[in-house]
Design a protein around this motif. Structure first.
Motif, PDB file in Angstrom:
ATOM      1  N   GLY A  50      19.363  -6.083  -2.031  1.00  0.00           N
ATOM      2  CA  GLY A  50      19.357  -5.335  -2.448  1.00  0.00           C
ATOM      3  C   GLY A  50      17.739  -5.543  -3.870  1.00  0.00           C
ATOM      4  N   THR A  51      16.122  -5.295  -2.996  1.00  0.00           N
ATOM      5  CA  THR A  51      15.368  -4.485  -3.447  1.00  0.00           C
ATOM      6  C   THR A  51      14.807  -4.342  -4.793  1.00  0.00           C
ATOM      7  OG1 THR A  51      14.422  -3.757  -2.014  1.00  0.00           O
ATOM      8  CG2 THR A  51      14.797  -6.015  -1.740  1.00  0.00           C
ATOM      9  N   GLY A  52      15.974  -3.367  -5.275  1.00  0.00           N
ATOM     10  CA  GLY A  52      15.902  -1.857  -6.443  1.00  0.00           C
ATOM     11  C   GLY A  52      15.282  -0.482  -5.402  1.00  0.00           C
ATOM     12  N   LYS A  53      15.431  -0.015  -4.924  1.00  0.00           N
ATOM     13  CA  LYS A  53      14.851   0.391  -3.625  1.00  0.00           C
ATOM     14  C   LYS A  53      15.520   2.293  -4.189  1.00  0.00           C
ATOM     15  CE  LYS A  53      16.738  -0.002   0.249  1.00  0.00           C
ATOM     16  NZ  LYS A  53      17.069  -1.676  -0.183  1.00  0.00           N
ATOM     17  N   THR A  54      17.105   2.286  -5.070  1.00  0.00           N
ATOM     18  CA  THR A  54      17.297   3.357  -5.503  1.00  0.00           C
ATOM     19  C   THR A  54      16.946   3.745  -6.564  1.00  0.00           C
ATOM     20  OG1 THR A  54      19.120   2.807  -4.985  1.00  0.00           O
ATOM     21  CG2 THR A  54      19.792   3.941  -6.712  1.00  0.00           C
ATOM     22  N   PRO A  55      16.073   2.964  -8.320  1.00  0.00           N
ATOM     23  CA  PRO A  55      16.279   2.506  -8.485  1.00  0.00           C
ATOM     24  C   PRO A  55      14.465   3.665  -9.382  1.00  0.00           C
ATOM     25  CG  PRO A  55      16.393   0.542  -9.330  1.00  0.00           C
ATOM     26  CD  PRO A  55      17.078   1.438  -7.760  1.00  0.00           C
ATOM     27  N   MET A  56      13.669   2.691  -7.731  1.00  0.00           N
ATOM     28  CA  MET A  56      12.492   3.556  -7.614  1.00  0.00           C
ATOM     29  C   MET A  56      12.523   5.095  -6.942  1.00  0.00           C
ATOM     30  SD  MET A  56       9.346   3.228  -7.785  1.00  0.00           S
ATOM     31  CE  MET A  56       9.106   0.933  -7.752  1.00  0.00           C
ATOM     32  N   ILE A  57      13.480   5.125  -6.078  1.00  0.00           N
ATOM     33  CA  ILE A  57      13.348   6.384  -5.419  1.00  0.00           C
ATOM     34  C   ILE A  57      13.088   7.222  -6.858  1.00  0.00           C
ATOM     35  CG2 ILE A  57      15.024   7.939  -4.332  1.00  0.00           C
ATOM     36  CD1 ILE A  57      13.653   6.340  -2.524  1.00  0.00           C
ATOM     37  N   GLU A  58      14.265   6.734  -7.601  1.00  0.00           N
ATOM     38  CA  GLU A  58      14.922   7.482  -8.982  1.00  0.00           C
ATOM     39  C   GLU A  58      13.401   7.731  -9.462  1.00  0.00           C
ATOM     40  OE1 GLU A  58      18.072   6.693 -10.837  1.00  0.00           O
ATOM     41  OE2 GLU A  58      19.584   7.356  -9.340  1.00  0.00           O
ATOM     42  N   TYR A  59      13.112   6.336 -10.062  1.00  0.00           N
ATOM     43  CA  TYR A  59      11.316   6.755 -10.881  1.00  0.00           C
ATOM     44  C   TYR A  59      11.103   7.826 -10.348  1.00  0.00           C
ATOM     45  CZ  TYR A  59       6.872   5.335 -13.218  1.00  0.00           C
ATOM     46  OH  TYR A  59       6.498   5.055 -13.483  1.00  0.00           O
ATOM     47  N   LEU A  60      10.125   8.004  -8.880  1.00  0.00           N
ATOM     48  CA  LEU A  60       9.399   8.235  -8.356  1.00  0.00           C
ATOM     49  C   LEU A  60       9.802  10.464  -8.442  1.00  0.00           C
ATOM     50  CD1 LEU A  60       9.031   6.687  -4.943  1.00  0.00           C
ATOM     51  CD2 LEU A  60       6.920   7.530  -6.934  1.00  0.00           C
ATOM     52  N   ILE A  61      11.210  10.230  -8.299  1.00  0.00           N
ATOM     53  CA  ILE A  61      12.126  11.844  -8.655  1.00  0.00           C
ATOM     54  C   ILE A  61      11.558  12.605  -9.738  1.00  0.00           C
ATOM     55  CG2 ILE A  61      14.110  12.750  -8.502  1.00  0.00           C
ATOM     56  CD1 ILE A  61      15.583  11.326  -6.877  1.00  0.00           C
ATOM     57  N   SER A  62      11.391  11.923 -10.699  1.00  0.00           N
ATOM     58  CA  SER A  62      11.701  12.026 -12.082  1.00  0.00           C
ATOM     59  C   SER A  62       9.948  11.526 -12.002  1.00  0.00           C
ATOM     60  CB  SER A  62      11.738  11.243 -12.571  1.00  0.00           C
ATOM     61  OG  SER A  62      13.362  11.148 -13.291  1.00  0.00           O
ATOM     62  N   LEU A  63       9.242  11.485 -11.374  1.00  0.00           N
ATOM     63  CA  LEU A  63       7.495  11.677 -11.730  1.00  0.00           C
ATOM     64  C   LEU A  63       6.854  12.781 -10.871  1.00  0.00           C
ATOM     65  CD1 LEU A  63       5.157  10.314 -12.426  1.00  0.00           C
ATOM     66  CD2 LEU A  63       4.584   9.199  -9.526  1.00  0.00           C
ATOM     67  N   LEU A  64       7.751  13.558  -9.754  1.00  0.00           N
ATOM     68  CA  LEU A  64       7.108  14.538  -9.137  1.00  0.00           C
ATOM     69  C   LEU A  64       8.393  15.745  -8.987  1.00  0.00           C
ATOM     70  CD1 LEU A  64       6.136  12.216  -6.156  1.00  0.00           C
ATOM     71  CD2 LEU A  64       4.782  13.030  -7.736  1.00  0.00           C
ATOM     72  N   LYS A  65       9.302  15.826  -9.389  1.00  0.00           N
ATOM     73  CA  LYS A  65      10.233  17.171  -9.856  1.00  0.00           C
ATOM     74  C   LYS A  65       9.685  18.092  -9.741  1.00  0.00           C
ATOM     75  CE  LYS A  65      13.629  15.497 -13.145  1.00  0.00           C
ATOM     76  NZ  LYS A  65      13.623  16.568 -14.084  1.00  0.00           N
ATOM     77  N   ASN A  66       9.135  18.109 -10.800  1.00  0.00           N
ATOM     78  CA  ASN A  66       9.099  19.359 -11.580  1.00  0.00           C
ATOM     79  C   ASN A  66       7.113  20.179 -10.899  1.00  0.00           C
ATOM     80  OD1 ASN A  66      10.861  18.812 -14.394  1.00  0.00           O
ATOM     81  ND2 ASN A  66       9.991  17.862 -15.343  1.00  0.00           N
ATOM     82  N   ASP A  67       6.927  19.152 -10.056  1.00  0.00           N
ATOM     83  CA  ASP A  67       5.308  20.158 -10.430  1.00  0.00           C
ATOM     84  C   ASP A  67       5.658  20.010  -8.079  1.00  0.00           C
ATOM     85  OD1 ASP A  67       4.215  19.955 -12.789  1.00  0.00           O
ATOM     86  OD2 ASP A  67       3.816  17.745 -12.320  1.00  0.00           O
ATOM     87  N   HIS A  68       6.515  19.584  -7.326  1.00  0.00           N
ATOM     88  CA  HIS A  68       7.149  20.199  -6.570  1.00  0.00           C
ATOM     89  C   HIS A  68       8.270  20.798  -5.693  1.00  0.00           C
ATOM     90  CE1 HIS A  68       3.120  17.571  -5.897  1.00  0.00           C
ATOM     91  NE2 HIS A  68       3.613  17.497  -6.384  1.00  0.00           N
ATOM     92  N   LYS A  69       8.842  20.908  -4.406  1.00  0.00           N
ATOM     93  CA  LYS A  69       9.747  21.202  -3.655  1.00  0.00           C
ATOM     94  C   LYS A  69      10.035  19.855  -3.003  1.00  0.00           C
ATOM     95  CE  LYS A  69      13.086  24.710  -2.047  1.00  0.00           C
ATOM     96  NZ  LYS A  69      13.362  25.324  -1.033  1.00  0.00           N
ATOM     97  N   LEU A  70      10.918  18.851  -3.921  1.00  0.00           N
ATOM     98  CA  LEU A  70      10.605  17.637  -3.582  1.00  0.00           C
ATOM     99  C   LEU A  70      12.479  17.379  -2.746  1.00  0.00           C
ATOM    100  CD1 LEU A  70       9.736  14.558  -3.907  1.00  0.00           C
ATOM    101  CD2 LEU A  70      10.997  14.192  -6.459  1.00  0.00           C
ATOM    102  N   ALA A  71      12.172  16.033  -1.894  1.00  0.00           N
ATOM    103  CA  ALA A  71      13.533  16.213  -0.676  1.00  0.00           C
ATOM    104  C   ALA A  71      13.421  14.108  -0.736  1.00  0.00           C
ATOM    105  CB  ALA A  71      13.483  17.264   0.319  1.00  0.00           C
TER     106      ALA A  71
END
Length: 332
Positions: A50-71
């Motif tokens: 574990g290096t913290g990939k899951t919380p990093m993905i969630e950080y990026l989701i929160s950063l980008l989800k409002n302006d993009h059709k994110l997957a």
């Protein structure tokens, strides 16, 4: 286990050579990587664990989800299904895996969550869904896809530059793999990490002029959450802590700092709970677990009223610079 790793040390040069040669073939273009004309961001690491990939993905989701059709696109580790799966209301840990199921439960209304061990095929299917940004979860070694931006995570406690390749160490590939990263994040740092310590770590990483190094820490909530209620940590008299993650030490340290009274049941990462273990948990008065383990355990009716998880989030030093790099990449 440590003794076995030392015994296997003679295999290290063989593993090193095989993984080095594979990467060299991709670097030379002999083995082909597929690029895309829309933003693909890879979050991964050089090491197992574990290096913290899951919380990093969630950080990026929160950063980008409002302006993009994110997957998000993950392999879907330990799922019971095959091929491409797009998470929906009927999905479960068994169909998409625990971490993607967590993404869907948290962000499913705002993003697409998909799994496919063949990342090229997964991206092709997400293109059909009109996604304009794809986050690849744990795909740093999946070189059939050439991400436009690679974010490499390495922990403060066990940085890649002090490690060896498997089987004696934890590295999936030689340390030179760091050269493919655009951003390197040293994760799970102490909150009060001194600037002098950061300077020394950056020197050891030795980034090139195009690479950015950031430091992040984990912030734990002061509350635990169940399916239908929230309770403050300070109101808990005693509980059973259940973890099935790669490294539970930061969580244990946090709870110990709070002087909380608990029993710790520590399982391996992505642990599949047996019937006997569930029966044993039924006898516990209160269970606190991680969000990932909560996804696995909440399906059991007998645990619902006593099962809570402790939310976490990643805090990035100089986050404005980090955010700007990400936003600039997806906008170009």
């Amino acid at each position: 286990m440590k003794m076995l790793r030392y015994i296997l040390f003679p295999i290290v040069p063989v593993y090193y050579l095989v993984t080095w040669l594979r990467n060299k073939l991709y670097d030379l273009g002999i083995k082909k990587s597929k690029s895309y004309n829309f933003p693909v961001i890879c979050v991964g690491n050089l090491s197992v664990g574990g290096t913290g990939k899951t919380p990093m993905i969630e950080y990026l989701i929160s950063l980008l989800k409002n302006d993009h059709k994110l997957a998000t696109l993950s392999r879907g580790y330990k799922r019971k299904t095959k091929g491409f799966q797009l998470a929906n209301q009927t999905s479960s840990v068994e169909t998409v895996g625990d971490e993607p199921f967590q993404f869907y439960n948290k962000f499913g209304k705002d993003i697409l969550v998909a799994v496919d061990s063949d990342r090229q095929n997964g991206i092709k299917n997400l293109e059909k869904e009109n996604s304009d940004v794809v986050l690849l979860d744990d795909a740093y070694q999946h070189r059939k896809v050439k991400a436009g931006l690679n974010i490499l995570l390495t922990t403060y406690a066990n940085p890649f530059y002090r490690d060896f390749v498997l089987p004696t160490g934890n590295l999936r590939e030689p340390k030179k793999g760091v050269n493919r990263a655009n951003i390197i994040v040293v994760t799970k740092c102490p909150e009060n990490l001194l600037d002098d310590d950061k300077i020394q770590i950056v020197k050891r990483i030795n980034p090139n002029e195009k690479q950015h190094v950031f430091f992040s820490s984990i912030k734990y909530s002061e509350e635990v959450i169940s399916i239908n209620k929230t309770v403050k940590l300070k109101e808990l008299s005693s509980f059973t802590l259940v973890t099935g993650i790669a490294n539970s030490k930061p969580l244990v340290d946090f709870l110990n700092e709070k002087n909380l009274k608990y029993q710790h049941l520590n399982f391996k990462d992505h642990h599949e709970f047996s019937k006997q273990e569930i029966e044993s948990l039924k006898s516990k008065e209160l269970i606190i677990t991680t969000e990932k383990d909560f996804m696995r355990l909440k399906q059991y009716e007998s645990l619902k009223e006593k099962l809570f998880y402790l939310p976490i989030e990643v805090v990035i030093d100089n986050h404005q610079k980090f955010d700007n790099i990400i936003k600039e990449f997806v906008s170009n």
